[in-house]
Design an enzyme around this catalytic site. Structure first.
Site, PDB file in Angstrom:
ATOM      1  N   CYS A 133      69.388  45.546  90.137  1.00 13.40           N
ATOM      2  CA  CYS A 133      70.061  44.266  90.469  1.00 13.40           C
ATOM      3  C   CYS A 133      71.570  44.409  90.546  1.00 13.40           C
ATOM      4  O   CYS A 133      72.254  43.527  91.059  1.00 13.40           O
ATOM      5  CB  CYS A 133      69.700  43.197  89.447  1.00 13.40           C
ATOM      6  SG  CYS A 133      67.936  42.963  89.268  1.00 13.40           S
ATOM      7  N   HIS A 273      74.744  37.323  89.268  1.00 12.91           N
ATOM      8  CA  HIS A 273      73.395  37.752  89.642  1.00 12.91           C
ATOM      9  C   HIS A 273      72.429  36.607  89.345  1.00 12.91           C
ATOM     10  O   HIS A 273      72.475  36.011  88.263  1.00 12.91           O
ATOM     11  CB  HIS A 273      73.008  39.003  88.843  1.00 12.91           C
ATOM     12  CG  HIS A 273      71.581  39.390  89.043  1.00 12.91           C
ATOM     13  ND1 HIS A 273      71.005  39.465  90.298  1.00 12.91           N
ATOM     14  CD2 HIS A 273      70.599  39.708  88.160  1.00 12.91           C
ATOM     15  CE1 HIS A 273      69.740  39.818  90.169  1.00 12.91           C
ATOM     16  NE2 HIS A 273      69.467  39.968  88.881  1.00 12.91           N
ATOM     17  N   ASN A 303      64.905  35.768  91.783  1.00 13.50           N
ATOM     18  CA  ASN A 303      65.700  36.980  91.591  1.00 13.50           C
ATOM     19  C   ASN A 303      65.365  37.975  92.716  1.00 13.50           C
ATOM     20  O   ASN A 303      64.257  38.500  92.776  1.00 13.50           O
ATOM     21  CB  ASN A 303      65.369  37.568  90.217  1.00 13.50           C
ATOM     22  CG  ASN A 303      66.152  38.816  89.888  1.00 13.50           C
ATOM     23  OD1 ASN A 303      66.808  39.396  90.750  1.00 13.50           O
ATOM     24  ND2 ASN A 303      66.065  39.253  88.642  1.00 13.50           N
TER      25      ASN A 303
HETATM   26  O1  UT7 Z   1      67.322  41.020  87.206  1.00 18.12           O
HETATM   27  C1  UT7 Z   1      67.327  41.790  86.063  1.00 18.12           C
HETATM   28  C2  UT7 Z   1      67.593  40.989  84.932  1.00 18.12           C
HETATM   29  N1  UT7 Z   1      66.430  40.163  84.593  1.00 18.12           N
HETATM   30  C3  UT7 Z   1      66.630  39.271  83.696  1.00 18.12           C
HETATM   31  O2  UT7 Z   1      67.751  39.153  83.284  1.00 18.12           O
HETATM   32  C4  UT7 Z   1      65.477  38.466  83.166  1.00 18.12           C
HETATM   33  C5  UT7 Z   1      65.730  38.242  81.716  1.00 18.12           C
HETATM   34  N2  UT7 Z   1      64.697  37.491  80.997  1.00 18.12           N
HETATM   35  C6  UT7 Z   1      64.402  36.209  81.259  1.00 18.12           C
HETATM   36  O3  UT7 Z   1      64.875  35.614  82.196  1.00 18.12           O
HETATM   37  C7  UT7 Z   1      63.512  35.490  80.279  1.00 18.12           C
HETATM   38  O4  UT7 Z   1      63.335  36.274  79.128  1.00 18.12           O
HETATM   39  C8  UT7 Z   1      62.116  35.119  80.865  1.00 18.12           C
HETATM   40  C9  UT7 Z   1      62.256  34.010  81.862  1.00 18.12           C
HETATM   41  C10 UT7 Z   1      61.478  36.327  81.492  1.00 18.12           C
HETATM   42  C11 UT7 Z   1      61.211  34.620  79.749  1.00 18.12           C
HETATM   43  O5  UT7 Z   1      61.803  33.539  79.075  1.00 18.12           O
HETATM   44  P1  UT7 Z   1      61.781  33.471  77.470  1.00 18.12           P
HETATM   45  O6  UT7 Z   1      62.379  32.198  77.075  1.00 18.12           O
HETATM   46  O7  UT7 Z   1      62.456  34.730  76.987  1.00 18.12           O
HETATM   47  O8  UT7 Z   1      60.238  33.433  77.178  1.00 18.12           O
HETATM   48  P2  UT7 Z   1      59.385  34.439  76.269  1.00 18.12           P
HETATM   49  O9  UT7 Z   1      59.259  35.747  76.926  1.00 18.12           O
HETATM   50  O10 UT7 Z   1      59.899  34.369  74.890  1.00 18.12           O
HETATM   51  O11 UT7 Z   1      57.988  33.735  76.291  1.00 18.12           O
HETATM   52  C12 UT7 Z   1      57.804  32.483  75.659  1.00 18.12           C
HETATM   53  C13 UT7 Z   1      56.358  32.082  75.813  1.00 18.12           C
HETATM   54  C14 UT7 Z   1      55.376  33.195  75.476  1.00 18.12           C
HETATM   55  O12 UT7 Z   1      54.261  32.583  74.833  1.00 18.12           O
HETATM   56  P3  UT7 Z   1      54.068  32.688  73.238  1.00 18.12           P
HETATM   57  O13 UT7 Z   1      53.993  34.153  72.962  1.00 18.12           O
HETATM   58  O14 UT7 Z   1      55.299  32.043  72.662  1.00 18.12           O
HETATM   59  O15 UT7 Z   1      52.822  31.927  73.016  1.00 18.12           O
HETATM   60  C15 UT7 Z   1      54.933  33.704  76.803  1.00 18.12           C
HETATM   61  O16 UT7 Z   1      53.622  34.216  76.813  1.00 18.12           O
HETATM   62  O17 UT7 Z   1      56.122  31.738  77.170  1.00 18.12           O
HETATM   63  C16 UT7 Z   1      54.977  32.444  77.645  1.00 18.12           C
HETATM   64  N3  UT7 Z   1      55.151  32.725  79.048  1.00 18.12           N
HETATM   65  C17 UT7 Z   1      54.762  31.869  80.011  1.00 18.12           C
HETATM   66  N4  UT7 Z   1      54.180  30.680  79.960  1.00 18.12           N
HETATM   67  C18 UT7 Z   1      53.925  30.047  81.116  1.00 18.12           C
HETATM   68  C19 UT7 Z   1      55.718  33.826  79.623  1.00 18.12           C
HETATM   69  N5  UT7 Z   1      55.703  33.675  80.962  1.00 18.12           N
HETATM   70  C20 UT7 Z   1      55.121  32.478  81.211  1.00 18.12           C
HETATM   71  C21 UT7 Z   1      54.824  31.770  82.399  1.00 18.12           C
HETATM   72  N6  UT7 Z   1      54.243  30.567  82.292  1.00 18.12           N
HETATM   73  N7  UT7 Z   1      55.134  32.253  83.605  1.00 18.12           N
END
Ligand code: UT7
Length: 346
Positions: A133, A273, A303
């Site tokens: 990215c 980004h 993204n």
């Molecule tokens: O381009 C390169 C750089 N990329 C980035 O910078 C991306 C960086 N990361 C992010 O943007 C975020 O971490 C995400 C959007 C990927 C995830 O957000 P988060 O607030 O960090 O969520 P999480 O990974 O802590 O997940 C929270 C919950 C989990 O459930 P439990 O374990 O709390 O029950 C996940 O399983 O949300 C769940 N989850 C979803 N639920 C519904 C993860 N993906 C989804 C989904 N729909 N698509």
């Protein structure tokens, strides 16, 4: 405003004058987005997710998906043609093509060579650059070096991705985040004109596993096992990537602003980004930027990795938001880990 001068000592005073007067201008920008729109609602048919979750956690509402017979080189060539048209540049004038991508058409030949052939830039050298990215800022900085050193007069820099081909459409943690697209810029030395004031690039290879595609290279070539274990898809530790992104983007932005002796309040547009609205807000808050300084279009495209800030730059320019003389701060972060920032006087 004092422009940064490079700490170079010249033996020949004529060369010194030429170098000081020389700038790397962005002559024009362009972009291309595939026609097909994939909404959050449509993704709920593929994995267990909701529009509410995707919107509140990322800010993304929809993304574009390239057609089956439309490859990264096609997206890149279309963005290049758009930039060439806007800049009044012919294909023969291009001396160098740099394509930043993590989704090349194939491992070799490079996508840049394929683009060279498609647009007919027969005088251009061509190579790909892989900084995920962060690729477009890396490519801008490298392109600038060729302009400043007087090696080339016209450099075509492209960020292009067909990420839909490396997304695991069964993994809700990642498949909601990404999209396809391409953006391009034409760099030239335009005497007494504005341009790229400075740029920085950084990397931390010790955290490469946070965001990677394990198979398809020399370490894990394609095999029955690699396919069965879904190793040809992008994998990400979202939470850790998020934290690293905010920290790295803030320090890269501070570094380039400091170098140019520009305060954040003097920046007219911040083009970050486009990975996650929450990352952008956190970076904006820490830099003490105002919301109206931030350019955001990730709601429409998700993204698009190396294409992200290139598409945003073109959209900002085409919409008339960028005025001549505006100060633009571009700041990026991606797999590697890699990061970068650039200050442009438009
Ligand atoms: O381009 C390169 C750089 N990329 C980035 O910078 C991306 C960086 N990361 C992010 O943007 C975020 O971490 C995400 C959007 C990927 C995830 O957000 P988060 O607030 O960090 O969520 P999480 O990974 O802590 O997940 C929270 C919950 C989990 O459930 P439990 O374990 O709390 O029950 C996940 O399983 O949300 C769940 N989850 C979803 N639920 C519904 C993860 N993906 C989804 C989904 N729909 N698509």
């Amino acid at each position: 405003m004092t422009l940064p001068t490079r700490p170079v000592e010249f033996v020949n005073p004529r060369a010194a004058n030429e170098f000081k007067a020389r700038t790397c201008s962005i002559r024009s920008v362009g972009s291309y987005l595939p026609e097909k729109v994939l909404t959050n609602e449509a993704i709920t048919k593929l994995v267990d997710t909701s529009d509410e979750w995707i919107t509140s956690r990322t800010g993304i509402k929809e993304r574009r998906i390239a057609a089956e017979d439309e490859f990264t080189s096609d997206l890149a060539a279309n963005a290049a043609r758009d930039a060439m048209k806007k800049g009044g540049i012919t294909a023969e004038e291009i001396d160098l093509i740099i394509v930043a991508t993590i989704t090349p058409d194939m491992l070799f030949p490079s996508t840049a060579c394929l683009v060279q052939q498609i647009i007919g830039a027969k005088n251009a050298a061509a190579f790909d650059l892989e900084a995920a990215c962060s690729g477009f800022v890396y490519a801008l900085e490298i392109g600038q070096q060729f302009i400043m050193s007087q090696t080339y007069n016209t450099v075509l820099v492209i960020g292009a991705e067909k990420l839909s081909t490396i997304i695991d459409w069964e993994d809700r943690n990642t498949c909601v985040l990404f999209g396809d697209g391409a953006g391009a810029a034409i760099l030239q030395n335009i005497p007494n004109s504005h341009g790229l004031l400075t740029a920085t690039m950084g990397a931390d290879g010790s955290k490469g596993e946070l965001l990677c595609m394990p198979a398809g290279g020399s370490k894990i070539p394609a095999s029955g096992d690699s396919l069965k274990n879904r190793l040809h898809y992008l994998r990400m530790d979202g939470k850790e990537t998020f934290k690293n992104a905010v920290n790295a983007m803030c320090s890269a932005a501070r570094e380039v602003l400091q170098r140019c002796q520009i305060d954040i309040s003097q920046v007219d547009h911040i083009i970050p980004h486009q990975a996650n609205q929450r990352i952008i807000s956190a970076v904006g808050d820490r830099l003490k930027a105002k919301e109206e300084q931030l350019f955001i279009n990730l709601d429409k495209y998700g993204n698009t990795s190396a294409a992200s800030v290139a598409i945003a730059l073109d959209e900002a320019a085409t919409s008339g938001r960028l005025k001549r003389g505006d100060i633009i701060l571009i700041v990026v972060f991606g797999a590697g880990l890699t990061w970068g920032a650039a200050v442009i006087e438009w």
